[in-house]
Design a protein around this motif. Structure first.
Motif, PDB file in Angstrom:
ATOM      1  N   ALA A   1      46.675  38.656  35.062  1.00  0.00           N
ATOM      2  CA  ALA A   1      47.168  38.095  37.207  1.00  0.00           C
ATOM      3  C   ALA A   1      45.833  39.506  37.803  1.00  0.00           C
ATOM      4  O   ALA A   1      46.231  40.383  37.365  1.00  0.00           O
ATOM      5  CB  ALA A   1      48.656  37.836  37.451  1.00  0.00           C
ATOM      6  N   PRO A   2      45.338  38.615  38.062  1.00  0.00           N
ATOM      7  CA  PRO A   2      44.386  39.598  38.923  1.00  0.00           C
ATOM      8  C   PRO A   2      45.476  40.491  40.314  1.00  0.00           C
ATOM      9  O   PRO A   2      45.372  42.060  40.398  1.00  0.00           O
ATOM     10  CB  PRO A   2      44.399  38.549  40.817  1.00  0.00           C
ATOM     11  CG  PRO A   2      43.815  36.958  39.939  1.00  0.00           C
ATOM     12  CD  PRO A   2      44.863  37.529  39.077  1.00  0.00           C
ATOM     13  N   CYS A   3      46.650  39.908  40.592  1.00  0.00           N
ATOM     14  CA  CYS A   3      47.897  40.803  40.743  1.00  0.00           C
ATOM     15  C   CYS A   3      47.905  42.416  39.676  1.00  0.00           C
ATOM     16  O   CYS A   3      47.878  43.640  40.328  1.00  0.00           O
ATOM     17  CB  CYS A   3      48.637  40.732  41.584  1.00  0.00           C
ATOM     18  SG  CYS A   3      49.818  39.920  40.186  1.00  0.00           S
ATOM     19  N   VAL A   4      47.473  41.659  38.620  1.00  0.00           N
ATOM     20  CA  VAL A   4      48.119  43.645  37.046  1.00  0.00           C
ATOM     21  C   VAL A   4      46.780  44.877  37.248  1.00  0.00           C
ATOM     22  O   VAL A   4      47.221  45.648  37.895  1.00  0.00           O
ATOM     23  CB  VAL A   4      48.038  43.289  36.231  1.00  0.00           C
ATOM     24  CG1 VAL A   4      48.019  44.026  35.267  1.00  0.00           C
ATOM     25  CG2 VAL A   4      49.388  41.670  35.918  1.00  0.00           C
ATOM     26  N   SER A   5      45.887  43.908  37.509  1.00  0.00           N
ATOM     27  CA  SER A   5      44.585  44.418  37.894  1.00  0.00           C
ATOM     28  C   SER A   5      44.301  45.283  39.585  1.00  0.00           C
ATOM     29  O   SER A   5      44.412  46.501  39.169  1.00  0.00           O
ATOM     30  CB  SER A   5      43.258  43.545  37.374  1.00  0.00           C
ATOM     31  OG  SER A   5      43.133  42.479  38.591  1.00  0.00           O
ATOM     32  N   TYR A   6      44.412  45.025  40.280  1.00  0.00           N
ATOM     33  CA  TYR A   6      44.493  45.281  41.362  1.00  0.00           C
ATOM     34  C   TYR A   6      45.872  46.189  41.238  1.00  0.00           C
ATOM     35  O   TYR A   6      45.219  47.859  42.292  1.00  0.00           O
ATOM     36  CB  TYR A   6      45.149  44.174  42.763  1.00  0.00           C
ATOM     37  CG  TYR A   6      44.300  45.382  44.052  1.00  0.00           C
ATOM     38  CD1 TYR A   6      42.958  45.223  44.504  1.00  0.00           C
ATOM     39  CD2 TYR A   6      45.015  44.458  44.742  1.00  0.00           C
ATOM     40  CE1 TYR A   6      42.807  45.512  45.813  1.00  0.00           C
ATOM     41  CE2 TYR A   6      44.799  45.857  46.193  1.00  0.00           C
ATOM     42  CZ  TYR A   6      43.547  45.646  46.582  1.00  0.00           C
ATOM     43  OH  TYR A   6      43.365  46.642  47.814  1.00  0.00           O
TER      44      TYR A   6
ATOM     45  N   ALA B   1      37.671  46.432  40.915  1.00  0.00           N
ATOM     46  CA  ALA B   1      38.425  46.023  41.815  1.00  0.00           C
ATOM     47  C   ALA B   1      37.498  45.209  42.411  1.00  0.00           C
ATOM     48  O   ALA B   1      36.799  44.749  42.461  1.00  0.00           O
ATOM     49  CB  ALA B   1      37.794  47.759  43.187  1.00  0.00           C
ATOM     50  N   PRO B   2      38.572  44.534  43.461  1.00  0.00           N
ATOM     51  CA  PRO B   2      37.133  42.983  43.780  1.00  0.00           C
ATOM     52  C   PRO B   2      36.679  43.093  45.441  1.00  0.00           C
ATOM     53  O   PRO B   2      35.943  41.815  45.062  1.00  0.00           O
ATOM     54  CB  PRO B   2      38.873  41.975  44.683  1.00  0.00           C
ATOM     55  CG  PRO B   2      40.235  43.161  45.355  1.00  0.00           C
ATOM     56  CD  PRO B   2      39.467  44.108  43.909  1.00  0.00           C
ATOM     57  N   HIS B   3      36.412  44.427  45.543  1.00  0.00           N
ATOM     58  CA  HIS B   3      35.491  43.882  46.805  1.00  0.00           C
ATOM     59  C   HIS B   3      34.704  45.283  46.278  1.00  0.00           C
ATOM     60  O   HIS B   3      35.473  46.710  46.304  1.00  0.00           O
ATOM     61  CB  HIS B   3      36.288  43.921  47.702  1.00  0.00           C
ATOM     62  CG  HIS B   3      37.488  43.223  47.897  1.00  0.00           C
ATOM     63  ND1 HIS B   3      36.931  42.035  48.270  1.00  0.00           N
ATOM     64  CD2 HIS B   3      38.515  43.117  47.932  1.00  0.00           C
ATOM     65  CE1 HIS B   3      38.500  41.486  48.510  1.00  0.00           C
ATOM     66  NE2 HIS B   3      39.591  42.227  48.295  1.00  0.00           N
TER      67      HIS B   3
END
Length: 364
Positions: free
Chosen positions: A265-270, A306-308
């Protein structure tokens, strides 16, 4: 000039001016650490040399971090890296059911030399995962499995090895062998997960839908297990499953983002990105909690999670500063200290091709 201009524009857009500076510094070094030759059948071999360490030739875990640059600009060179490894692995000289570490001492490509073939000094999960991930990248970029099909019996064995041993690796080395053996290594588990997922992508391209589904399901189950077993109380993830309150850069997770496999899930990598940010020193983020040194290639792979862009640049800025102020006036090092900016051990190595990984976003 045209390539220089394109590299400048693409890298600034992807990661900022400081990121661009480092890519232009790494480009020629990554190429120069190889020798291109033709074999007796006229096929390309692109042989890496482990510069400054032990001179191993065609080293799997040196090729693995270097491939982003070559995947972008000339994927045929990645084929050239893999050919000698597959050929050696399928020869009578290789007795194991996992991938070798290297194929000789430069410039001779006549058999593994690392560890003297002693089992304790092999890197089974590491090298099987590396080879399958590299192979998946090639197939996805080329949109065919022609090269992979030549070695399917061997790769079938390697993926089975990862399924059997990759969920909770035993006490063995990984590519960061300078840090010593480590049991229950979370990064090795991530590599196994992504190696299995990459092979599932290859099988899907071949039309082996049922087997592909089964392997991807296995990878997903292993990923879910990782999240549960590796979790620290603060939401970050451990260096090893049995070591609470530790940290490490989870660089192998980057392929889940690049391939869009959505195993995590994106929350894991973030959570990992945020955890690593908390540990950044004056000249970069340490590789893990055991020391203040870092690896430049793994820093950029971690930053790519990182998403940003601004978060990516927070990892890059201190690394740029390390190269700018370091008193170690040597060809670009990939292993340096994040509190002093001094080189620890490696320099002028091909792994700096790994800095280009941010430019792979959107290519698969």
């Amino acid at each position: 000039v045209e390539l220089d201009d394109k590299l400048l524009l693409d890298s600034v857009k992807a990661g900022g001016e400081k990121y661009s500076d480092m890519l232009r510094l790494a480009f020629r070094q990554a190429i120069a650490a190889h020798k291109a030759v033709l074999d007796k059948d006229g096929e390309l071999l692109f042989i890496s040399k482990e510069c400054f360490s032990n001179g191993c030739a065609a080293t799997v875990d040196v090729s693995y971090p270097s491939i982003p640059m070559f995947l972008i600009y000339n994927p045929e060179l990645v084929l050239g890296m893999m050919r000698p490894i597959f050929r050696f692995a399928e020869s009578d000289a290789w007795e194991f059911d996992f991938a070798p570490h290297d194929v000789g001492t430069y410039p001779l490509v006549n058999g593994q030399v690392y560890g003297g073939n002693a089992l304790d000094y092999q890197m089974p999960v590491e090298e099987c995962g590396n080879m399958l991930i590299m192979l998946a990248c090639l197939c996805l970029l080329e949109q065919n499995t022609d090269f992979a099909d030549l070695y399917s019996d061997t790769t079938d064995k390697w993926v089975e090895y990862l399924i059997k041993y990759g969920n909770d690796p035993e006490n063995q080395l990984c590519t960061d062998d300078f840090a010593g053996h480590l049991a229950h290594n979370c990064n090795l588990s991530l590599k196994a997960i992504m190696g299995i997922a990459g092979y599932a992508k290859i099988l899907q391209m071949r039309g082996e839908e049922e087997r592909a589904y089964t392997l991807m399901k296995t990878a997903k189950e292993m990923a879910d297990s990782f999240v549960k077993r590796a979790a620290n109380d603060d939401g970050s993830f451990r260096l090893a499953y049995d070591r609470p309150d530790t940290f490490s850069m989870k660089y192998n997770m980057v392929w889940d983002k690049l391939w869009g496999t959505k195993l995590f899930a994106p929350c894991v990598s973030y959570a990992e990105v945020c955890s690593n940010m908390r540990h950044i020193n004056a000249y970069g983020c340490p590789l893990d909690n055991r020391a203040t040194y870092t690896k430049s290639d793994w820093t950029v792979w971690t930053a790519t999670l990182a998403p940003h862009k601004d978060e990516f640049e927070k990892f890059i800025a201190p690394m740029w500063e390390a190269f700018n102020v370091s008193q170690s006036r040597v060809p670009m090092t990939d292993w340096y200290d994040t509190t002093t900016a001094l080189m620890v051990g490696f320099r002028h190595r091909s792994v700096q091709g790994g800095l280009f990984i941010k430019l792979l976003e959107g290519r698969f």
